[in-house]
Design an enzyme around this catalytic site. Structure first.
Site: not given
Ligand code: PMV
Length: 311
Positions: A95-98, A142
């Protein structure tokens, strides 16, 4: 329509993953967050080819890459077929934004292949469109981290993107994977539903999140990690009220604090993925051991890393 002659040009681009430091979820609703790019990178290699060919890790489909290709072709009127290969130097389930990193690396590689100059903001807008098409929701934080790299103050949809990279060193963080993958789109919808049911409460929590981010930003820049830790704790408590944490994430957060962390919180949408703790360096071993004993997997993370780059 532009069609490139079949050249032997092969472009490889990489982009970093990210960790959300503060402001999770509230950033979807016009509020700020703080995000840092990390040393886990995703790669995209593209070349002209006689037909479209995709080579993804484990043979999995990537709707992000396929949607990005369609959007890129429409935007720049390009017909040329391409061969695409993507890979990551880490496990995508962390869950590090791949997904955002692969989108950024791929679109940047296409732009390079077709000699199209894109500013960072133009690249952001294109990639953010891809995320919205595939995922339906998201703030774009991200995508910004993958493009700009470093550590950013970011407001929904890129309304504000302010790099703090030069003021910040590698942060004293411990990162632990909770062992299960969170579903970002579902969790964002969960918060949206809560907001429909309890609008006043949720808006109050969003305002609190904004205050946390804006106050903690000064502590981040001043390297006052003890104070930053307190704000991380507050932010985790706030996310618990959105009901996006899990018993395992709460257990890890608790374990890190007990072992001496200044503060700890889940990072991202919740529902699994990673937690982060800001720590006094001399306690690193104790905190990592406590997190392992609580069932976490320690990821060795460097923050404030370089954004998208041609390899
Ligand atoms: O789950 P991740 O690491 O993609 O983070 C999502 C973060 C949120 O604020 C919940 C959604 C967003 O796009 O900002």
């Amino acid at each position: 329509m532009k069609t490139l002659k079949h050249e032997n040009k092969k472009i490889t681009v990489s982009a970093p993953g990210k960790l959300l430091l503060l402001g999770d979820h509230a950033v979807v609703y016009g509020n700020p967050c703080l995000v840092t790019a990390v040393n886990y990178r995703v790669f995209a290699e593209v070349s002209s080819f006689k037909r479209d060919e995709f080579i993804f890790p484990d043979g999995n489909k990537s709707s992000f890459v396929e949607t990005a290709l369609k959007l890129f072709r429409n935007t720049f009127q390009i017909e040329q077929k391409v061969r695409v290969k993507t890979w990551a130097d880490y496990k995508e389930s962390y869950g590090l934004g791949s997904s955002s990193a692969v989108t950024v690396a791929f679109v940047k590689a296409l732009a390079e292949l077709f000699s199209i100059t894109l500013s960072k903001k133009e690249l952001f807008n294109l990639c953010y469109d891809v995320v919205l098409k595939v995922q339906g929701v998201g703030s774009g934080f991200d995508i910004a981290a993958a493009i700009w790299g470093g550590t950013l103050y970011f407001v929904t949809g890129g309304k504000k993107i302010k790099p703090y990279t030069e003021f910040i060193d590698n942060l004293p963080l411990v990162v632990a994977y909770s062992g299960s993958k969170g579903n970002t789109a579902e969790l964002v919808k969960k918060v949206a539903q809560l907001r429909e049911e309890k609008k006043d409460l949720v808006n109050e929590l969003f305002a609190e999140s904004e205050w946390i981010v804006n106050t903690a930003r000064d502590f981040l820049i001043a390297k006052s990690y003890q104070s930053l830790g307190l704000y991380m704790n507050n932010n985790h408590h706030l996310l618990q009220q959105f009901a996006v944490s899990t018993p395992k994430l709460d257990e890890l957060v608790e374990a890190a604090r007990k072992a001496g962390a200044y503060g700890a919180k889940l990072s991202g949408a919740g529902g699994g993925d990673c937690m982060i703790a800001i720590i006094p360096e001399e306690k690193r071993n104790d905190i990592e051991t406590a997190l392992k004993n609580a069932g976490g997997t320690i990821l060795s993370v460097v923050t404030n890393e370089e954004g998208v780059r041609i390899e």
